[in-house]
Design a protein around this motif. Structure first.
Motif, mmCIF file in Angstrom:
data_model
loop_
_atom_site.group_PDB
_atom_site.id
_atom_site.type_symbol
_atom_site.label_atom_id
_atom_site.label_comp_id
_atom_site.label_asym_id
_atom_site.label_seq_id
_atom_site.Cartn_x
_atom_site.Cartn_y
_atom_site.Cartn_z
ATOM 1 N N THR A 44 0.849 -1.181 -0.030
ATOM 2 C CA THR A 44 -0.048 0.130 -0.129
ATOM 3 C C THR A 44 0.857 1.248 -0.008
ATOM 4 O O THR A 44 1.825 1.301 0.686
ATOM 5 C CB THR A 44 -0.867 0.146 1.209
ATOM 6 N N LYS A 73 -2.984 3.196 -2.833
ATOM 7 C CA LYS A 73 -3.062 2.340 -3.718
ATOM 8 C C LYS A 73 -2.259 1.254 -3.172
ATOM 9 O O LYS A 73 -1.280 1.469 -2.577
ATOM 10 C CB LYS A 73 -2.397 2.817 -5.183
ATOM 11 N N HIS A 74 -2.942 -0.102 -3.587
ATOM 12 C CA HIS A 74 -2.449 -1.356 -2.832
ATOM 13 C C HIS A 74 -1.316 -2.181 -3.648
ATOM 14 O O HIS A 74 -1.093 -3.379 -3.210
ATOM 15 C CB HIS A 74 -3.663 -2.063 -2.598
ATOM 16 N N TYR A 75 -0.899 -1.585 -4.686
ATOM 17 C CA TYR A 75 0.095 -2.260 -5.516
ATOM 18 C C TYR A 75 1.161 -1.337 -5.965
ATOM 19 O O TYR A 75 0.897 -0.224 -6.328
ATOM 20 C CB TYR A 75 -0.595 -3.020 -6.745
ATOM 21 N N CYS A 107 -13.606 -2.014 -5.489
ATOM 22 C CA CYS A 107 -12.346 -2.014 -4.866
ATOM 23 C C CYS A 107 -11.621 -3.368 -5.356
ATOM 24 O O CYS A 107 -12.397 -4.180 -5.847
ATOM 25 C CB CYS A 107 -12.573 -2.059 -3.262
ATOM 26 N N GLU A 153 -8.614 -4.655 -3.546
ATOM 27 C CA GLU A 153 -7.606 -4.828 -2.660
ATOM 28 C C GLU A 153 -7.348 -6.443 -2.425
ATOM 29 O O GLU A 153 -8.432 -7.162 -1.775
ATOM 30 C CB GLU A 153 -7.920 -4.190 -1.582
ATOM 31 N N ASN A 190 -8.820 -7.927 1.299
ATOM 32 C CA ASN A 190 -10.140 -7.561 1.752
ATOM 33 C C ASN A 190 -11.205 -8.233 1.145
ATOM 34 O O ASN A 190 -11.575 -8.387 0.000
ATOM 35 C CB ASN A 190 -10.177 -6.010 1.002
ATOM 36 N N CYS A 225 -13.624 -7.000 -1.739
ATOM 37 C CA CYS A 225 -12.858 -6.689 -2.976
ATOM 38 C C CYS A 225 -12.568 -8.056 -3.803
ATOM 39 O O CYS A 225 -12.397 -8.040 -5.136
ATOM 40 C CB CYS A 225 -11.555 -6.027 -2.849
ATOM 41 N N CYS A 228 -3.990 -12.618 -6.659
ATOM 42 C CA CYS A 228 -3.209 -12.141 -5.495
ATOM 43 C C CYS A 228 -2.020 -13.229 -5.019
ATOM 44 O O CYS A 228 -1.045 -12.858 -4.397
ATOM 45 C CB CYS A 228 -3.906 -12.147 -4.106
#
Length: 600
Positions: free
Chosen positions: A110, A128-130, A399, A401, A404, A407, A416
């Motif tokens: 993140t 942002k998570h990436y 979303c 993420e 989560n 999402c 992932c």
């Protein structure tokens, strides 16, 4: 001993030229590139020109960092990507060299950064998570025409979607991810006065006055050539095509675009509504890309809205392209100054993938790009590339993420678990044809200047908080304990525990080979590529080499005789305090008879 030195240099030069055939005069060639790769032949049929290496990066030196100001060839961005519904943040920490390759890492991490709301005109904190990386040669190294070859291994698993690795070119008037530099500039490749485009093409051929060093009545822009954009994903039939995932796309993106009766996304174009005459590889079994025909760039004022077209082809690939290295090649012959002629051809492992000749573009009046263009290497993540479309039932797709539970329904299967992923680049090599005036080096050339325009609009190309678009490359100064921290043979660690670089090496730790244009042009420090042709039969080379060595030996004996008997060589570097000394350069005189000593 100056004569001996000069003759020695001449002999070495003669021998070098005779074996290579072409003497490269470009300071962008990586010394780690083996001599056997200093030239190449075109794969395009009928192109018998000799191509010489003008740029290379072998990524052999471990630990290189591409942060702004660290490398002469590349800049790794440290900024958010606002384009293409991007889900990632670009960080220079995610690009480095190791084990003789460039590694672009995409990971779950993140990043909180300051964003700007166009509606409220206020800044806010966004997550942002990436994180991933983009290397770009913008305003550092550019070419107009030539051959680009990249050997790469694609990131992640071939059968998992969501990653968007790319190798591509973009016109220097636009800086990738800097949206304000792309508006009304990307991807124009059009040089005609058309009243319909005078607002949407910022630099158009209807302009009657010269601005920023550019010619009046000349259309300019920033076209895009995608050497590779790879799409991983689950195997299975796709609509209205025999193509299956995984595949990669090869594309030319240009404006103006087709405005009426455009093909529907996912369908084949109706006859007469789209470009025709493109070449598709037989061995590679490529086909038209019916999943992308271009985008409409919408603006509030209708006259400023315009259409871009993507002439694109897909080639099916296998797990081998994700597990092993493969070679991707572009052969680009630019149109002439008036926009006539030229072609682009894409190859994978030396097999034709796709080809576009200039006559194909007559459909809209655009032209094969003749702008200075720079190379980009990156991996992106976007909900428009390999993610479920349409959004699955019962999923908001608001979303994306990992971890989560709200999402996960909008993520590709296994996405992932596919991270971190590594886009590995073995080398980048660029060749240009000798003595072809259309093949030029430089980001701002005499025929296609960009420097003054960029300087006049540099806020478009600059990261918030910086005064200039690019920081000067740091020449040493990095912290160190021993010489190995400064590239070993490339630099030294001095008393102040800072690196000092040797000639031809640069960067904070002296890990990068210096990149320079040899002959400055009138617009910037960029230059047209120049080579010297010297083709000498091998038999003559042998004779000349023996004669040179014999002459060196004879001069050496002569110089030793004079020095032994008290003579000094008077060379061109010896200066005297008066003009009355009648000493001829290149003669020997006895020690002690010189009326004035040599000045130091």
């Amino acid at each position: 001993m100056m004569k001996v030195i000069y003759l020695f240099r001449a002999s070495v030069l003669l021998i070098f030229v005779s074996f290579s055939g072409v003497l490269v005069k470009a300071g962008w060639v990586d010394p780690d590139t083996a001599k056997e790769y200093h030239s190449t032949a075109a794969l395009t049929k009928g192109d018998d020109r000799k191509y010489a290496l003008v740029f290379s990066d072998e990524f052999e030196v471990d630990g290189r960092n591409f942060k702004d100001g660290s490398d002469p060839r590349w800049t790794a961005l440290d900024k958010n990507d606002y384009t293409n519904d991007a889900l990632h943040y670009y960080s220079s920490d995610n690009a480095q060299t190791m084990g003789g390759i460039l590694n672009i890492t995409t990971e779950i991490k993140t990043k909180t950064f300051k964003a700007f709301n166009e509606t409220s005109k206020k800044t806010f904190a966004e997550d942002k998570h990436y994180k991933s990386a983009m290397l770009q040669g913008w305003n550092k190294f550019c070419i107009t025409g030539g051959i680009i070859e990249v050997r790469a291994k694609l990131p992640g698993n071939a059968y998992t979607g969501g990653l968007w690795p790319a190798i591509w070119l973009l016109g220097n008037l636009s800086r990738a991810t800097f949206v304000s530099s792309s508006d009304f500039m990307w991807p124009w490749s059009y040089n005609k006065c058309n009243a319909d485009y005078k607002y949407s093409q910022e630099i158009n051929a209807c302009t009657k006055t010269q601005h920023y060093g550019m010619l009046a009545k000349e259309g300019r822009g920033a076209p895009e050539i995608d050497i590779l954009e790879a799409m991983g994903g689950e195997v299975g039939p796709l609509p209205h095509t025999y193509m299956e995932k995984p595949y990669f796309s090869a594309s030319l993106q240009i404006s103006p675009g087709v405005e009426e009766n455009r093909p529907l996304l996912g369908y084949q174009p109706a006859k007469g509504t789209w470009y025709s005459g493109m070449e598709y590889g037989e061995v590679t079994n490529t086909t038209l890309n019916n999943f992308f025909y271009g985008v409409t760039l919408v603006h509030e004022i209708e006259e400023y809205t315009y259409q871009s077209d993507a002439l694109s082809a897909n080639m099916h690939i296998s797990s081998s392209h994700f597990d092993d290295f493969h070679t991707y090649r572009l052969e680009w012959e630019p149109s002439d100054f008036n926009g006539n002629g030229g072609y682009i051809r894409w190859y994978a492992d030396d097999f034709l993938v796709y080809g576009i000749e200039s006559n194909v573009l007559n459909f809209t009046g655009s032209m094969i790009p003749n702008e200075p263009m720079y190379i980009l290497l990156n991996t992106a993540i976007s909900d428009q590339w390999g993610f479920p479309i349409p959004c699955p039932d019962g999923c908001s797709c608001e979303c994306y993420e990992c971890g989560n539970p709200d999402c996960t329904c909008g993520l590709p299967n296994g996405f992932c678990q596919n991270l971190p992923a590594f886009f590995e680049i073995d080398y980048v090599r660029v060749y240009q044809a000798a003595d072809d005036p259309k093949h030029e080096l430089g980001c701002s050339t005499e025929s296609r200047p960009t420097a003054t325009f960029i300087e006049g609009h540099k806020e478009r190309y600059t990261i918030d908080g910086q005064k200039e678009p690019l920081l000067p490359v740091q020449h040493g100064g990095g912290s160190c304990i021993q010489d190995s921290d400064c590239g070993g043979e490339r630099g030294h660690c001095f008393d102040m525990n800072t690196c000092k670089c040797k000639d031809n090496f640069t960067g904070p730790q002296c890990l990068a080979h210096s990149g320079t244009y040899d002959e400055p042009t009138s617009t910037t420090n960029n230059s047209r590529f120049s080579v010297i042709h010297v083709m000498i039969p091998n038999s003559l080379v042998a004779v000349l080499s023996l004669l040179s060595l014999s002459l060196l030996f004879a001069i050496g004996l002569k110089s030793r005789f004079y020095e032994k008997n008290g003579y000094r060589y008077i060379g061109e570097n010896i200066n005297y305090d008066t003009a009355d000394n009648d000493v001829h350069q290149g003669n020997y005189q006895r020690y002690g008879v010189l009326p004035f000593p040599k000045k130091t």
